[in-house]
Write an enzyme that holds these catalytic residues in place. Structure first.
Site, PDB file in Angstrom:
ATOM      1  N   HIS A 215     -32.773  -7.726  70.144  1.00 27.53           N
ATOM      2  CA  HIS A 215     -33.313  -8.292  68.912  1.00 27.53           C
ATOM      3  C   HIS A 215     -34.202  -9.772  69.622  1.00 27.53           C
ATOM      4  O   HIS A 215     -33.432 -10.273  70.280  1.00 27.53           O
ATOM      5  CB  HIS A 215     -32.598  -8.956  67.727  1.00 27.53           C
ATOM      6  CG  HIS A 215     -33.287  -9.248  66.534  1.00 27.53           C
ATOM      7  ND1 HIS A 215     -34.013 -10.570  66.397  1.00 27.53           N
ATOM      8  CD2 HIS A 215     -33.418  -8.682  65.279  1.00 27.53           C
ATOM      9  CE1 HIS A 215     -34.504 -10.344  65.311  1.00 27.53           C
ATOM     10  NE2 HIS A 215     -34.141  -9.659  64.720  1.00 27.53           N
TER      11      HIS A 215
ATOM     12  N   ARG B 220     -39.766 -15.013  61.373  1.00 24.58           N
ATOM     13  CA  ARG B 220     -41.084 -14.846  62.154  1.00 24.58           C
ATOM     14  C   ARG B 220     -42.031 -14.307  60.956  1.00 24.58           C
ATOM     15  O   ARG B 220     -43.274 -14.501  61.089  1.00 24.58           O
ATOM     16  CB  ARG B 220     -41.120 -13.971  63.271  1.00 24.58           C
ATOM     17  CG  ARG B 220     -40.749 -14.556  64.798  1.00 24.58           C
ATOM     18  CD  ARG B 220     -40.634 -13.742  65.834  1.00 24.58           C
ATOM     19  NE  ARG B 220     -39.569 -12.697  65.455  1.00 24.58           N
ATOM     20  CZ  ARG B 220     -39.743 -11.605  65.925  1.00 24.58           C
ATOM     21  NH1 ARG B 220     -40.966 -10.846  66.192  1.00 24.58           N
ATOM     22  NH2 ARG B 220     -38.525 -10.574  65.683  1.00 24.58           N
TER      23      ARG B 220
END
Lengths: 226, 534
Positions: B318, B338
């Site tokens: 990740h 994000r």
């Protein structure tokens, strides 16, 4: 601020010297324990690692999540074993979103004496007594919102003189809210029906019949919404 | 709490913020993506892998740590197991109690089967509980399962098994409805429209969430439902070996009570493995966002009875794990951060990659910026990371957005004295997901009769890279499919005498292939000492 490098903690009565930068969970492992119980996600989501401690010179018992709290000098630590909590059994299809339902499932709710021990203990900093009050009044949406961040560690229930299992009360309120009170998502029902009737199949089958190169080209030129 | 040095560096982030606002960093071309992957992604580090020397995938490469568990002996001493003394006799045995296991149980019960769940830790102690960002489903007017299909295939570099992707995207809206009808509280507008966002690599906003407790919310509701159904759940009792019958069908399992260290025998007409991933094997020394129990047990158990591994050499890192503070090093910073507009920046406060590339590309770009360009930020414990400019979220979407949409994340950093609405956070890739697993078909079946697999333990759905939100989706879709099919199938299964002959055969194969070892598997629990043994 200069940090002391090593601190002394007492795990189940035995003294260990551990680095001050560790969490309680890491400190137990540093001391040589291989955890079986009292250890789960290690990120503050699962509620498996509720830990009771008292600091030397202080008579108050505190409860925190071992994976989310740093060790302190003079901590006397013990982990909460598996804590049995009452859970009502219900059929979500038949349940009615009324205060009576909640009262039938968890009648002890009305024995709350307002001592606020549940709130003081909460590892998530939730206003537990408040959400219990909402549940008593059948204000499920408010109860759901107030209890939403509950990780079910069970600390509240260990402290309740009325024997309330707060985390399960919150859960029922949230499920009732999600199913019966929150607005319906029309677009979801429409799409499920479209798929059932096979109306989305042709576009998918066409894609599946393409070669990898054709797929790549489509992918590299697909439009992406802002 | 940031150091004085770090606070100085944050000023550079603040200085460039107004220039960056409203200007999207350019996306990488397909060629540039391939280059950055090859140069930086851990899947391309050859020393992290070796070939396995026995079994159905003999000669194929897998991570070193997994190879060692595959080339190991059983934990059980066979002469101490009495297969004639049956402790539990059920139709469907589900091994593992995360989202896939719970979904499978609910559907299997509906077929009228007698269902039992056995799990290593507590019911719900699983990666599902920790999934923050969301669950994908193409249920809005501008979207379609076909668009979802193309995104999944592209994300997986077109290596995915197409039939599995088709099942995934086609069942997705129904999966959301199923959860919603159980009372899962998805984020919605006042008119009932689901709040949806982008994830890395998605062409439509189809990420459904329940704040950043998406997995926890799903898990606690499913667990409650399984408890309402009265399914027997045996906790702290991992499966240490599968049992076959004389026909070679899978027909049960040996459980190991972690506390009393006693074994028990479960006879089952069908078995569903939903044991999850491998993050706690810490491939290539990476930290992990995974649950304590994620030690690839299912892969080992399945492989020993002859099930095939698929894509076992591809792991998802990740892009945003916590790099600082050290107490939560490796913990997940959901991609939703994000998705809501936070961007990665180097030590000079400059962006170096578009913030919503697929996870493998984004992770590779961050590793590249730190290791190749040397523009990372060093932490006091010797780690390195890049900034994630989280204050942008409230600037873009209005004050209070971050705290409302990311309460768990906000709380986690706040506990360590960092207010992510005001200061950026430090991140570095963390071992997050096993892209591969035991190969299944669209019914959740392996090629070994009566052995089903669902969830992260299954392989083929995501190909070589998984998009955010497709894991919560796959545990529901394939958990349900496996539960339904295993339940139906159990009605016509006739079990012959039970045997552990395949384990003895496996031991012989080890010797035949020159593997002499004292290693035993499955691992069950990792062992940490946090530097005490140095």
């Amino acid at each position: 601020m200069t940090e002391k490098q090593m601190v002394d903690v007492f795990i189940l009565g035995k003294k260990y010297s551990v680095p001050s930068t560790l969490t309680i969970m890491d400190a137990m492992e540093y001391a040589g324990y291989q955890l079986i119980r009292g250890c789960g996600c290690r990120s503050g989501f699962c509620g498996a690692c509720a830990t009771v401690y008292r600091t030397k010179g202080d008579n108050e018992l505190k409860v925190v999540l071992a994976c989310q709290s740093k060790v302190e000098d003079g901590m006397y630590l013990t982990q909460i074993p598996f804590f049995p909590g009452k859970k009502a059994v219900y059929d979500m299809e038949k349940i009615e979103p009324t205060a009576e339902t909640m009262g039938e499932m968890y009648p002890e709710l009305y024995k709350c004496i307002g001592c606020n021990s549940c709130t003081k203990g909460c590892s998530q900093g939730l206003n537990v007594m408040q959400y219990i009050a909402y549940a008593q009044r059948g204000e499920f949406e408010k109860c759901a919102e107030e209890s939403f961040d509950c990780v079910g560690c069970g600390i509240c229930a260990t402290r309740c003189p009325a024997g309330i299992t707060h985390f399960n009360v919150g859960l029922l309120a949230r499920r009732i809210t999600g199913k019966y009170i929150a607005p319906k998502s029309e677009h979801l029902d429409i799409r499920v029906q479209e798929i059932e009737e096979g109306r989305m199949a042709a576009e998918l089958d066409e894609l599946m019949s393409k070669s990898i190169d054709e797929l790549k080209d489509l992918y590299n030129h697909r439009d992406i919404t802002k | 709490m940031y150091t004085a040095e770090m606070r100085e560096l944050i000023k550079k982030v603040e200085a460039t913020r107004s220039k960056r606002l409203g200007h999207d960093f350019p996306r990488l071309s397909p060629e540039a993506k391939l280059e950055i992957l090859k140069k930086n992604h851990p899947d391309y580090i050859e020393s992290g892998f070796r070939t396995i020397n026995l079994g159905v995938n003999k000669g194929e490469k897998v991570p070193l740590e997994l190879a060692n568990l595959i080339e190991a002996k059983s934990r059980i001493e066979m002469d101490k197991i009495n297969l004639e003394k049956i402790d539990h006799d059920v139709d469907v045995l589900i091994v593992g109690a995360g989202g896939a296991g719970a979904s499978a149980a609910i559907e299997a019960v509906k077929t009228g089967a007698k269902v039992m769940i056995a799990t290593k830790l507590r019911f719900g102690d699983a990666n599902t509980m920790m999934a923050e960002g969301g669950i994908q489903a193409a249920d809005k007017a501008d979207d379609s399962p076909a668009k979802h299909y193309l995104d999944v295939m592209g994300g997986g570099h077109f290596t995915n098994v197409p039939e599995l992707v088709k099942a995934l995207v086609q069942d997705a809206p129904e999966a959301i409805k199923w959860l919603n009808d159980f009372g899962v509280m998805f984020d919605k507008e006042e008119d009932g429209t689901m709040l949806t966002n982008h994830g890395g690599g998605t062409s439509r906003k189809r990420m459904h969430a329940a704040a950043d407790y998406s997995g926890a919310e799903i898990m606690r509701v499913l667990r409650d439902e399984v408890r309402n159904l009265g399914v027997e759940v045996v906790e702290f009792s991992p499966v240490v070996e599968l049992i076959k019958d004389l026909d070679g069908k899978v027909a049960g399992a040996i459980l190991f009570n972690l506390e009393t260290e006693e074994y028990s025998v479960v006879k089952a007409k069908t078995v569903i493995l939903t044991t999850g991933g491998a993050g706690r094997l810490h491939y290539q020394g990476f930290p992990t966002s995974n649950h304590y129990g994620a030690t690839a047990d299912g892969l080992v158990l399945g492989y020993r009875v002859g099930a095939e591994l698929a894509f076992a050499d591809t792991i998802q890192y990740h892009p945003t794990g916590v790099a600082f503070p050290s107490q939560i090093f490796g913990a997940l910073v959901t991609e939703k951060v994000r998705g809501l507009g936070a961007t990665p920046l180097n030590i000079d406060g400059e962006q170096f990659v578009y913030h919503l590339e697929t996870r493998d590309i984004e992770a590779s770009a961050i590793i590249n910026e730190c290791k190749v360009n040397k523009k990372g930020i060093n932490t006091p414990t010797g780690e390195v990371g890049v900034w994630l400019d989280t204050p942008l979220i409230d600037i873009i979407h209005g004050e209070g957005t971050l705290e409302k949409r990311l309460p768990a994340m906000y709380r986690m950093f706040k506990k360590f004295g960092i207010d992510m609405t005001k200061e950026p956070i430090l991140i570095y890739p963390t071992l997050h997901y096993q892209n591969g697993g035991l190969l299944i078909n669209e019914f959740g079946e392996t090629k070994i009769e009566n052995l089903y697999v669902a969830g992260e333990c299954a392989g083929g759905i995501h190909g070589r890279n998984r998009l955010m939100g497709n894991s919560l989706l796959d545990i529901i879709v394939f958990g349900r499919r496996a539960g339904k099919n295993a339940g139906k199938r159990s009605k016509s299964v006739v079990i012959k005498d039970l045997t552990l002959g395949h384990v003895a055969d496996y031991h012989k194969e080890l010797i035949k292939n020159g593997i002499e070892t004292d290693r035993v598997s499955p691992l069950l629990l990792p062992r940490y000492r946090h530097g005490a043994d140095k």
